[in-house]
Design an enzyme around this catalytic site. Structure first.
Site, PDB file in Angstrom:
ATOM      1  N   GLY B 149     -26.373   1.132 -10.628  1.00  0.00           N
ATOM      2  CA  GLY B 149     -25.359   0.089 -10.578  1.00  0.00           C
ATOM      3  C   GLY B 149     -24.269   0.340 -11.605  1.00  0.00           C
ATOM      4  N   CYS B 150     -23.190  -0.409 -11.482  1.00  0.00           N
ATOM      5  CA  CYS B 150     -22.036  -0.177 -12.358  1.00  0.00           C
ATOM      6  C   CYS B 150     -22.313  -0.639 -13.786  1.00  0.00           C
ATOM      7  CB  CYS B 150     -20.791  -0.850 -11.787  1.00  0.00           C
ATOM      8  SG  CYS B 150     -21.033  -2.570 -11.296  1.00  0.00           S
ATOM      9  N   TYR B 151     -22.755  -1.892 -13.949  1.00  0.00           N
ATOM     10  CA  TYR B 151     -23.103  -2.345 -15.303  1.00  0.00           C
ATOM     11  C   TYR B 151     -24.175  -1.449 -15.918  1.00  0.00           C
ATOM     12  CZ  TYR B 151     -20.757  -6.978 -14.843  1.00  0.00           C
ATOM     13  OH  TYR B 151     -19.858  -8.011 -14.712  1.00  0.00           O
TER      14      TYR B 151
END
Lengths: 347, 347, 347, 347
Positions: B149-151
């Site tokens: 995921g991005c985070y």
């Protein structure tokens, strides 16, 4: 009752926000507004949004007109109020300084962070720090109020109940704060230009921000002891608004929601939101309100011992000019909310 | 060498970003792109920016065409890849899943956070978590990669050196992360609309965000033990970009700048900035880069024991589609940087 | 004097802007606000900015409470007011409709553009078009006011003096109008999402926009004959604000600056700026003002015969809810400016 | 083949965009980049997005290094290239000037609009106006190219087919153009600051904009006679992008869609969209493309005689640096599209 008011340095954002608030205040008569650079320019020529609503022109600072004012607001860069406040106080005016000149009680600390020699140490001793929710009674009697900075307002209001209750680790407070660009003032800086600041996000002054000692001082007053704080400022592509995300390690388990609700039950400008809330900055846009929410993340097998407090203000209102008017209301015995009932502008 | 590639679910932001990257990749031939809803629509009709550059139309998912692909990217909502990956793997394709279906190794944890029953537990066991800087060698040999995921990408890259070195308190990590709106995907949600999200800032999912267990899992792998993390997500008025501000309590004094520089010295897509830096999100806009800066605030009489790490990525590139291409490069023995050399777009 | 007011459909942007204005209006008591979808929800739960300022909850539309109101505002999608206004009028209420139901006098035109059969033709005949600067006297006596659209307000106010004076070619008017995103309403549309609309600019509905016949009708009334108009709408990445750039070919040379100044000399909400001005949308942000500037470009050897008029409003205030309150003030014999003195919020 | 290239004045937005394009160009070797103010500063220190991708430091302008370049780009303020180009041309370099110094053939006109005395009139006579779609053959043989302005590029490409066909009233062209803020350059101007320009929209320079004579000159060349044009510039809260909305009165009925499609059929960087399209600026963001759409509004009983053309470009690419590279490609016999294939960045 109409208080005669003056503004020194009315061309910045806190100045024009003072204009917006004072021109709509039921108990204020704006008598004069100064600007060295714009002396002679009609106020409404500089701020067309005020066309038809104000007849004043900017005048030279130091003009006699200021002496007839009952209250004078300094919306000037740091270093001006400390040289000019004395004469106005002697003439009988009350002074509310929106700059940092009188915010730090420890002169050595002030001089280190503001890289100047203080011109009026005796006034530092007299000045009352104008965070109404902390110093209300002393503000009522003050001649000289040091209006808090924007980050310090959002941060202190979010930490105060915890610090006063002594329920968290005072050595390791963390404030991760995000500000709209207007917090940097009305100026021509490359890094504040739209092409640089829009669609962009960054931290700044992480090694040391001037608002850090101010926050530490306020929290220490509330705690009755020194506190340890890491403060990180970020530049966010919004015009107005501060969102402070505050982290504190719990040392004593209490009902924190209730703690906050009780602490601010009678405060007209602090709103403790229901559990689970995420206040957004626009819910206070153009309004003199601080909204707070208290969280205990994460929802997982074992509860964290870290408390998260969300605190939002409009940096130009509760973080500057609105708070200044709130201070004026207290100093002159007006209802604290007079002229500050503007609802937020949403969307 | 031209790898035959397919995209499942190509109408979201990670899908169109994959299109941008794969269409310019020197070693990829895009064979097919599916979308149940848009089957039959020419890709360039939906994304006019691709006019003249792609002749494909969206096809029904499950179409035979996917079976001829050597690599298939899932740019779908959670829950799709876990039902469709098996057949593609059986047909000999490699699969890179940009959704969350294969990211969490503990099925119970996955099912609690994603509120569904997992359809392919055996593939979870096989899948390699595609954070290249953590699992490079295993990715090379993988048939199925769970793209992070991005985070989690921004957060893990910022914490990894500290966690691996065991130099900070692993029980009390704090990640205060801010994301651009594209991180929420290409969808019609009221709270993502311009009128709601522009000139506004807010935290969300503070009680519990789905990326929290993913980050904890990755850091635990690096640490060799469980970690404690408070993770706060914020919605920021930018289109692309994540800025993670990370806080860790130092337990062992070392040269942290050097620690980071050494850890990432050979990494083509991680840039450790010089001391005192404040990386901004636009410095990685549209590029597959993570920039990091290490700080020890504040500059005051006594040094804090808290370290602050700033980490920025483009959530759609290093936080999604760029990392997916980086994984593909590794899986197919291509130079890791192939097709990923795009410079950031500034301003 | 406190007028009992109700709002039908209070969850859109014109609804919440009505709330902001009416809750601060000295002569209004807000009695009820309806929303089919949100019935039962406290208004302040939906709009946290109103916490502590309004006790109402949304109620079912058609609730008896509306019948006790002296004035009812419809802030509903097109098609609602035309079915519900009759009963309220019969019960003695005045009705101000912010939708398009009663704006177009020619039923065939209305039905072509709004693709529906009109439910109350006899009310169309009775309704007064609520552009105060055009129809002030008729509004005073009206039971039913059709509040103008946002584009039509900005465009008509900019063209009116020219059209009334017959000094320009009425066959070839051009209005190039740019709107903030809130003009599209509070809704979950993909193309209105931040990721789509931010950092982007586009025209829309160029082949035909519903506001085109409304503008033509108003200008024809002022001209006493049909007019020819090309109207182009654009979506701009701002929240509030319309900027209309108007082009007209001069057919009779007069002093156009003076023409405008005279025409609007007594209008409290129309501000003709000095020659050479470029009004910006923020100078009217959150205020019920239209600012106009008249230009004769270019400064070159030979003067152009084309006049350029710049017109700015806040689409939610003078372009919707503020104008609705202005109409209410006229209908109830209040000072026209009552409750509408809010200064613009700048920056 | 690697062309040795230099940039004079590389710290502005057109300079850094040239850097982005040239560093990724397969046939260019960037040898030197000058900046008086930043001489000695590594390029990547000023633009962190280029870290690891460029080793150059800014050098003093006039440095000998420029003389070894085969092509020199001037990305300087107006007034620099006209004093320095001669020496470089004499040394055998080709020069592409992105400023306005050589754009206007009529010296008197140039001197009136740019308020300076021209330093190299003989070079004005030699310079070729670098709108590739208009002057392709002459550009191939040019030593000195005057790269067009951003507004002129969008406006001329939209009007060219109409003007060449002589099918519209050439006396009354109207260009209503909207620009992102980067068009004003990388500078510290108050009115370009985020707090002033965000969430705001305004026209500027309506009485006369410097790009007006440039557009008139280009259209006159295409028409073979003088043209009359009203040009209105607007500042829009986007970073990159120009949207020109063009109005022309039809004097001869032809198939305008077909006219445009034929005119640009072979142009690699002009995209005529299908009928009914509304190109948005982001569809060309960071790409060297101009997209056009042709409309005949309104859809009403009688067709208007006004044609509306929508034209979008990225002001820093097709409106400046991309076009400069396109010119370089032509001048050096490279494929015209070399190094210019970057897909737009969406969202």
């Amino acid at each position: 009752l109409r208080i005669k008011a003056g503004i020194v340095g009315g061309t910045g954002y806190t100045g024009v926000e003072l204009l917006r608030l004072l021109l709509q205040h039921p108990h204020v008569e704006l008598k004069t507004i100064t600007s060295r650079k714009e002396a002679g320019t009609p106020v409404s020529a500089m701020f067309p949004g005020l066309r038809g609503r104000v007849d004043l022109a900017f005048t030279e600072p130091g003009a006699a007109a200021l002496r007839d004012c009952e209250v004078v607001f300094f919306a000037t860069p740091n270093g001006v109020a400390m040289t000019e406040a004395r004469a106005l106080l002697d003439a009988g005016a009350r002074v509310i300084d929106l700059s940092a000149d009188f915010r730090i009680r420890d002169l050595a600390v002030w001089e280190r962070w503001y890289k100047a020699r203080h011109a009026a140490p005796e006034l530092v001793a007299e000045a009352v720090y104008g965070l109404c929710e902390l110093n209300r009674e002393r503000i009522r009697g003050a001649r000289l109020v040091a209006n808090p900075g924007c980050y310090p307002t959002a941060t202190q209001l979010g930490f105060l109940p915890l610090v006063e209750a002594g329920a968290v680790d005072l050595e390791h407070l963390i404030a991760d704060a995000k500000s709209g660009v207007s917090g940097a003032g009305r100026k021509a800086d490359l890094h504040l230009s739209f092409s640089e600041a829009a669609d962009n996000f960054m931290a700044y002054s992480v090694p040391g921000h001037r608002h850090w000692p101010e926050i530490c001082q306020g929290l220490a007053q509330a705690a009755g002891r020194e506190v340890g704080l890491v403060f990180t400022a970020h530049l966010t592509p919004l015009i107005r608004g501060i969102h402070a995300t505050l982290y504190a390690r719990v040392t004593r388990e209490i009902d924190f929601q209730q703690l906050f609700e009780k602490r601010y039950a009678l405060e007209p400008f602090v709103d403790v939101m229901p559990p689970g809330s995420h206040p957004d900055t626009r819910s206070v846009r153009a309004a003199n309100t601080c909204r707070l929410a208290v969280h205990r993340p994460p929802e997982s097998a074992h509860r964290s011992d870290t408390l998260v407090v969300l605190s939002v203000i409009d940096n130009l209102v509760k973080g500057a000019s609105g708070q200044a008017v709130q201070n004026m209301n207290l100093m002159f015995g007006l209802p604290e909310t007079a002229g500050l009932g503007h609802l937020p502008v949403v969307p």
